[in-house]
Write a protein that holds these residues in place. Structure first.
Motif, short mmCIF file in Angstrom:
data_model
loop_
_atom_site.label_atom_id
_atom_site.label_comp_id
_atom_site.label_asym_id
_atom_site.label_seq_id
_atom_site.Cartn_x
_atom_site.Cartn_y
_atom_site.Cartn_z
N ASN A 120 35.53 1.88 118.78
CA ASN A 120 34.65 2.28 117.69
C ASN A 120 35.30 3.34 116.81
N ILE A 121 36.05 4.24 117.44
CA ILE A 121 36.77 5.27 116.67
C ILE A 121 37.76 4.61 115.72
N ILE A 122 38.50 3.60 116.23
CA ILE A 122 39.47 2.88 115.40
C ILE A 122 38.75 2.16 114.26
N LEU A 123 37.62 1.53 114.57
CA LEU A 123 36.86 0.80 113.56
C LEU A 123 36.45 1.74 112.42
N VAL A 124 35.91 2.90 112.78
CA VAL A 124 35.46 3.85 111.76
C VAL A 124 36.65 4.39 110.98
N ALA A 125 37.73 4.72 111.68
CA ALA A 125 38.89 5.31 111.02
C ALA A 125 39.49 4.35 109.99
N VAL A 126 39.70 3.11 110.38
CA VAL A 126 40.33 2.13 109.46
C VAL A 126 39.39 1.80 108.31
N SER A 127 38.10 1.66 108.60
CA SER A 127 37.13 1.33 107.55
C SER A 127 37.02 2.46 106.52
N LEU A 128 36.94 3.71 107.01
CA LEU A 128 36.90 4.84 106.08
C LEU A 128 38.18 4.92 105.26
N GLY A 129 39.31 4.67 105.91
CA GLY A 129 40.58 4.68 105.18
C GLY A 129 40.61 3.65 104.07
N ALA A 130 40.15 2.43 104.39
CA ALA A 130 40.13 1.37 103.39
C ALA A 130 39.18 1.72 102.24
N GLY A 131 38.08 2.39 102.56
CA GLY A 131 37.13 2.75 101.53
C GLY A 131 37.58 3.90 100.65
N ILE A 132 38.44 4.77 101.19
CA ILE A 132 38.89 5.94 100.42
C ILE A 132 40.12 5.62 99.57
N ILE A 133 40.79 4.51 99.84
CA ILE A 133 41.98 4.14 99.05
C ILE A 133 41.70 4.14 97.55
N PRO A 134 40.63 3.47 97.06
CA PRO A 134 40.40 3.46 95.61
C PRO A 134 40.16 4.86 95.04
N LEU A 135 39.64 5.77 95.87
CA LEU A 135 39.39 7.14 95.42
C LEU A 135 40.69 7.93 95.38
N ALA A 136 41.52 7.78 96.41
CA ALA A 136 42.77 8.54 96.49
C ALA A 136 43.85 7.99 95.57
N ALA A 137 43.86 6.66 95.38
CA ALA A 137 44.89 6.02 94.55
C ALA A 137 44.22 4.95 93.68
N PRO A 138 43.64 5.34 92.53
CA PRO A 138 42.87 4.40 91.71
C PRO A 138 43.64 3.16 91.27
N ARG A 139 44.97 3.24 91.20
CA ARG A 139 45.76 2.09 90.74
C ARG A 139 46.41 1.34 91.91
N PHE A 140 45.92 1.57 93.10
CA PHE A 140 46.50 0.94 94.30
C PHE A 140 46.47 -0.58 94.20
N TYR A 141 45.38 -1.13 93.63
CA TYR A 141 45.22 -2.58 93.55
C TYR A 141 45.53 -3.12 92.15
N ALA A 142 46.29 -2.36 91.36
CA ALA A 142 46.53 -2.72 89.96
C ALA A 142 47.19 -4.09 89.80
N ASP A 143 48.02 -4.51 90.76
CA ASP A 143 48.72 -5.79 90.65
C ASP A 143 47.98 -6.93 91.31
N PHE A 144 46.78 -6.67 91.84
CA PHE A 144 45.98 -7.72 92.46
C PHE A 144 45.25 -8.52 91.38
N PRO A 145 44.80 -9.74 91.69
CA PRO A 145 43.98 -10.49 90.73
C PRO A 145 42.72 -9.71 90.37
N ALA A 146 42.14 -10.04 89.21
CA ALA A 146 40.98 -9.30 88.71
C ALA A 146 39.82 -9.32 89.70
N TRP A 147 39.57 -10.49 90.35
CA TRP A 147 38.44 -10.57 91.27
C TRP A 147 38.66 -9.66 92.47
N ALA A 148 39.93 -9.57 92.93
CA ALA A 148 40.23 -8.71 94.08
C ALA A 148 40.10 -7.24 93.70
#
Length: 467
Positions: free
Chosen positions: A391-419
């Motif tokens: 459960n600790i791993i689940l929370v840690a990875v999920s929070l990390g994935a959710g904070i990526i757009p906040l920490a690096a707004p252009r992280f997904y810049a090269d992904f398709p528009a829907w993604a």
């Protein structure tokens, strides 16, 4: 002959506290408490989204009025009900949820100017239809949204929204000359200080409305310094019902729809949690039928809300707290609050009064508002079995994935528009990862149940709306 006692049937039947009709002198202050607890939360989505898409003051007031109107109608439907079709008939408040803000901002960012609100409204309408379709079967899906998952999502809602009040505290618009100026920051700090002092030195009703007292005090201080904008009051009509499709006909974009359907699943989970909790508080346990009718009300309000200009609708957890604190369990008290919201929504000039609040004042209060949402998520996670390393791993990875757009707004810049639309929203990305990892750790090829229990009343304090 032995003396016979009068039969018990001569006593009038006892009315359940939920169905009690209080006298006016009790009903009015109790209803005002509910309005005070929820008002800031009701106007938050239109304020944030309206500013993000560049609405002028008059359009912003119409957006606020629509949010108040639909919140009132949804609350009336929920508390009074329609036969066995809709309404859980509990003291349950429904209104536009803050959970949809982040994905709606992502939709606006990835949509051409002039099409932003239509794209948002199209996605909201489909999310409402989605809620109506799966509502009757949602009890079977609850095991995929345990407190572990909803706790992650609610925490991310608060964390990913925190840049919004920080920007407000600086002045709201980065292009203005006074953005980040000392007077703006001082006004935000003053508002926050008032809220803290009210919380520390008052009790009861005043403590419940600390946020509104802070907003009022900050606005009154701002007026002599010319920091309050009165243009909204001059432009807004005194009385007018929201016009259907005033912001354009809905547009349906697949990525936007997917993003808000994910949010709708979270909102349905929270509504279920609120109904379970309220059933316990009111000594009227929620049945599968109660939950189905309650979710159907969410779906109806979410489907029809965009016609008038509002957003995904769900339970307001702070009002569950008001019922628990005051022990006033009458659904007619909450129905009176709903009727008052309808009245406020019919008079856009009253919605315009909210727009008088300067951005720095909103910023000071917003830090409390959105920070408290994150705290609600943390509280849910604390009861979700974090002694288990998986459960600790689940929370840690999920929070990390959710904070990526906040920490690096252009992280997904090269992904398709829907993604970009789906992953660019921290709440959507975090929810997807949390649900997937919950399946991986607790459902696929194992019969483990730690952290995967069905949402219980004890976990229901995790709503996304806070006082």
């Amino acid at each position: 002959m032995a003396h016979q006692h009068a039969p018990a049937s001569h006593h009038p039947p006892t009315v359940h506290p939920v169905d009690e009709r209080p006298a006016l002198k009790r009903l009015v202050p109790a209803a005002l408490q509910h309005i005070a607890a929820m008002y800031a939360g009701v106007v938050t989505p239109p304020l944030i989204v309206g500013q993000a898409v560049g609405l002028d003051a008059a359009a912003q007031s119409r957006l606020i009025a629509a949010s108040l109107l639909i919140a009132g109608l949804a609350t009336l439907l929920q508390t009074l009900g329609i036969a066995k079709f809709a309404g859980n008939r509990l003291p349950f408040v429904n209104a536009a949820s803050s959970a949809g803000i982040t994905p709606m901002l992502a939709i606006a960012e990835n949509t051409a100017k002039g099409h932003q609100l239509p794209a948002i409204y199209g996605a909201v309408m489909v999310a409402g239809a989605f809620c109506l379709a799966i509502g009757p079967f949602f009890g079977r899906l609850l095991r995929f949204f345990p407190p572990l998952v909803t706790g992650v999502v609610i925490t991310l809602i608060g964390v990913t929204l925190m840049p919004v009040p920080v920007k407000w505290a600086q002045g709201g618009d980065a292009t203005t000359p006074d953005f980040g100026s000392l007077p703006n920051l001082a006004l935000a700090a003053f508002t926050l200080l008032v809220i803290l002092l009210v919380q520390r030195f008052t009790s009861g009703f005043l403590k419940q409305v600390a946020l509104l007292i802070g907003l009022l005090a900050g606005t009154l201080v701002a007026i002599p310094f010319g920091m309050a904008d009165f243009s909204t009051l001059r432009q807004a009509p005194a009385a007018a019902l929201p016009t259907p499709f005033a912001f354009g006909l809905p547009e349906f974009q697949p990525a936007a729809i997917l993003s808000l359907c994910i949010v709708m699943l979270v909102l349905m989970t929270e509504s279920c949690a609120g109904m379970l909790a309220l059933g316990e508080i009111c000594d009227r346990p929620s049945t599968p039928g109660t939950i189905t009718r309650g979710l159907r009300t969410d779906g109806i309000a979410t489907l029809l809300g965009p016609v008038f200009g509002t957003f995904p609708t769900s339970a307001f957890a702070q009002n569950v707290g008001v019922v628990s604190l005051t022990r006033v369990r009458s659904r007619f008290v909450v129905a009176a609050a709903g009727g008052t919201l309808v009245f406020l929504g019919a008079f856009p000039v009253l919605g315009g009064v909210v727009s008088l609040v300067p951005m720095p004042v909103l910023g000071g209060a917003g830090i409390v508002l959105f920070g408290s949402i994150a705290v609600s998520g943390i509280r849910t996670l604390s009861a979700a079995g974090l002694e288990d390393s998986s459960n600790i791993i689940l929370v840690a990875v999920s929070l990390g994935a959710g904070i990526i757009p906040l920490a690096a707004p252009r992280f997904y810049a090269d992904f398709p528009a829907w993604a970009q639309t789906v992953l660019g929203s921290g709440i959507s990305a975090g929810a997807l990862v949390a649900v997937t990892l919950n399946l991986f750790f607790h459902h696929l090829g194992t019969r483990r149940t730690t952290g995967a229990a069905v949402l219980s009343p004890a976990a229901s304090g995790s709503g996304t709306q806070i006082p």
